[in-house]
Motif scaffolding. Sequence first.
Motif, PDB file in Angstrom:
ATOM      1  N   UNK A  43       0.822  -1.211   0.000  1.00 55.89           N
ATOM      2  CA  UNK A  43       0.000   0.000   0.000  1.00 55.89           C
ATOM      3  C   UNK A  43       0.859   1.265   0.000  1.00 55.89           C
ATOM      4  N   UNK A  44       1.901   1.274   0.822  1.00 54.53           N
ATOM      5  CA  UNK A  44       2.789   2.434   0.869  1.00 54.53           C
ATOM      6  C   UNK A  44       3.515   2.640  -0.438  1.00 54.53           C
ATOM      7  N   UNK A  45       4.035   1.562  -1.008  1.00 58.37           N
ATOM      8  CA  UNK A  45       4.731   1.654  -2.287  1.00 58.37           C
ATOM      9  C   UNK A  45       3.783   2.091  -3.395  1.00 58.37           C
ATOM     10  N   UNK A  46       2.569   1.554  -3.366  1.00 56.44           N
ATOM     11  CA  UNK A  46       1.569   1.912  -4.372  1.00 56.44           C
ATOM     12  C   UNK A  46       1.227   3.397  -4.279  1.00 56.44           C
ATOM     13  N   UNK A  47       1.062   3.894  -3.067  1.00 57.14           N
ATOM     14  CA  UNK A  47       0.738   5.305  -2.874  1.00 57.14           C
ATOM     15  C   UNK A  47       1.821   6.212  -3.452  1.00 57.14           C
ATOM     16  N   UNK A  48       3.064   5.824  -3.295  1.00 57.83           N
ATOM     17  CA  UNK A  48       4.173   6.618  -3.842  1.00 57.83           C
ATOM     18  C   UNK A  48       4.139   6.622  -5.371  1.00 57.83           C
ATOM     19  N   UNK A  49       3.846   5.469  -5.960  1.00 51.22           N
ATOM     20  CA  UNK A  49       3.745   5.396  -7.419  1.00 51.22           C
ATOM     21  C   UNK A  49       2.573   6.229  -7.923  1.00 51.22           C
ATOM     22  N   UNK A  50       1.472   6.180  -7.194  1.00 49.84           N
ATOM     23  CA  UNK A  50       0.310   6.980  -7.568  1.00 49.84           C
ATOM     24  C   UNK A  50       0.630   8.467  -7.499  1.00 49.84           C
ATOM     25  N   UNK A  51       1.366   8.864  -6.477  1.00 53.81           N
ATOM     26  CA  UNK A  51       1.753  10.272  -6.338  1.00 53.81           C
ATOM     27  C   UNK A  51       2.574  10.730  -7.546  1.00 53.81           C
ATOM     28  N   UNK A  52       3.428   9.860  -8.044  1.00 57.72           N
ATOM     29  CA  UNK A  52       4.232  10.200  -9.221  1.00 57.72           C
ATOM     30  C   UNK A  52       3.342  10.407 -10.448  1.00 57.72           C
ATOM     31  N   UNK A  53       2.352   9.528 -10.616  1.00 57.40           N
ATOM     32  CA  UNK A  53       1.445   9.663 -11.750  1.00 57.40           C
ATOM     33  C   UNK A  53       0.641  10.967 -11.658  1.00 57.40           C
ATOM     34  N   UNK A  54       0.187  11.271 -10.456  1.00 56.23           N
ATOM     35  CA  UNK A  54      -0.629  12.479 -10.268  1.00 56.23           C
ATOM     36  C   UNK A  54       0.204  13.748 -10.464  1.00 56.23           C
ATOM     37  N   UNK A  55       1.457  13.678 -10.100  1.00 60.83           N
ATOM     38  CA  UNK A  55       2.330  14.842 -10.306  1.00 60.83           C
ATOM     39  C   UNK A  55       2.570  15.082 -11.800  1.00 60.83           C
ATOM     40  N   UNK A  56       2.698  13.987 -12.546  1.00 62.93           N
ATOM     41  CA  UNK A  56       2.951  14.113 -13.976  1.00 62.93           C
ATOM     42  C   UNK A  56       1.686  14.467 -14.739  1.00 62.93           C
ATOM     43  N   UNK A  57       0.536  14.021 -14.210  1.00 58.18           N
ATOM     44  CA  UNK A  57      -0.746  14.291 -14.861  1.00 58.18           C
ATOM     45  C   UNK A  57      -1.696  14.937 -13.848  1.00 58.18           C
ATOM     46  N   UNK A  58      -1.518  16.227 -13.575  1.00 53.42           N
ATOM     47  CA  UNK A  58      -2.278  16.900 -12.512  1.00 53.42           C
ATOM     48  C   UNK A  58      -3.770  17.070 -12.796  1.00 53.42           C
ATOM     49  N   UNK A  59      -4.198  16.813 -14.040  1.00 55.12           N
ATOM     50  CA  UNK A  59      -5.612  16.985 -14.374  1.00 55.12           C
ATOM     51  C   UNK A  59      -6.449  15.729 -14.145  1.00 55.12           C
ATOM     52  N   UNK A  60      -5.853  14.696 -13.589  1.00 52.66           N
ATOM     53  CA  UNK A  60      -6.601  13.458 -13.333  1.00 52.66           C
ATOM     54  C   UNK A  60      -7.739  13.728 -12.361  1.00 52.66           C
ATOM     55  N   UNK A  61      -8.952  13.346 -12.768  1.00 54.65           N
ATOM     56  CA  UNK A  61     -10.144  13.673 -11.979  1.00 54.65           C
ATOM     57  C   UNK A  61     -10.534  12.570 -10.997  1.00 54.65           C
ATOM     58  N   UNK A  62     -10.115  11.332 -11.266  1.00 56.73           N
ATOM     59  CA  UNK A  62     -10.465  10.227 -10.378  1.00 56.73           C
ATOM     60  C   UNK A  62      -9.537   9.054 -10.634  1.00 56.73           C
ATOM     61  N   UNK A  63      -9.524   8.121  -9.688  1.00 53.75           N
ATOM     62  CA  UNK A  63      -8.687   6.925  -9.792  1.00 53.75           C
ATOM     63  C   UNK A  63      -9.552   5.696  -9.563  1.00 53.75           C
ATOM     64  N   UNK A  64      -9.430   4.717 -10.450  1.00 52.72           N
ATOM     65  CA  UNK A  64     -10.108   3.442 -10.278  1.00 52.72           C
ATOM     66  C   UNK A  64      -9.084   2.327 -10.249  1.00 52.72           C
ATOM     67  N   UNK A  65      -9.331   1.327  -9.410  1.00 52.32           N
ATOM     68  CA  UNK A  65      -8.365   0.242  -9.218  1.00 52.32           C
ATOM     69  C   UNK A  65      -9.076  -1.099  -9.355  1.00 52.32           C
TER      70      UNK A  65
END
Length: 305
Positions: A43-65
């Motif tokens: 979960x911690x590692x996943x959260x860090x990867x997600x943060x990287x994606x959101x930083x690169x694509x700041x217009x993301x409106x939602x996340x589905x898993x």
Amino acid sequence: MKQFLGVDIGGTNVKFGVVDTDGNIIKKKKYPTKEVSEGGDFCGNFSKLLAKRLKKFPDIASVGIGIPGTISADGTSTLDLPNVPALGNQPLVKILKNDFPNLPIAMDNDANAAALGELHFGLEDIPETYLFITLGTGVGGGCVIKGQVFKGGDGNGLEIGHVMSSTGKTIEQNIGKAGIIEMAKNYIAEGKLSTTLSGEFDAKMVANAAHEGDELALQVYHDMGKYVGELIVSVVRVLDIKTILIGGGVSETLSYLEKNMYEVINAFLPEYYTKALDIRLATLGNNAGILGAASLGINALEGKL
């Protein structure tokens, strides 16, 4: 144009895909599941990867898993994930919502996600109520009723691969990839049908042999048609749903099993069902995982979960 992030978690890779409102995948990125599981902190590692994606694509409106297993009734925690043990029994969504409090985040079984993906991003018009069957390594299912995923009593309904068949085995045991190989080997042992298959082979090789007109391989898919027909009869009787989409790797051989499948359906379903029954191939192919996951986030954004 809005962007959505779909995450397809599998036993081999964790795939992130940025998706636009038209279903175009703008960017894909995958990480080995083993790498995300390092240190026992998926979960911690996943959260860090997600943060990287959101930083690169700041217009993301939602996340589905989408996950390959069962989830809690409230959709916030994983339960049993045999192929991703490091993520089993983890409050993944709770952790992510704490890390990203203003971001709509949703999680569901990957078959449910793939089912919903056909509504949001499918290449054909479909009604808002339909059944989705995936035929691949195993047999999975999802159901969308009036635009929302049907989850059953506690969030994990439609595990249709575990429906019993006339052989005394589950449907998945009969026609998952292992079942296909077992059927082929049994016919080889009987020695009554001509075939190019010998030694060790996988389900893909059986499919390729069928494409080439191999007598034994075609008989395997003829048998599969019976079991798929039995599954459809059972689920249609329970849910009273008449539109059925079939996806997954084995779906490419649907034409070989249709005859026997329809024979079973017509024998056991009355005209009330059969006159309106619409069985067709799903349309999202290899992108079903990411697009399906993204669709979960869209429903969360729209308050439909």
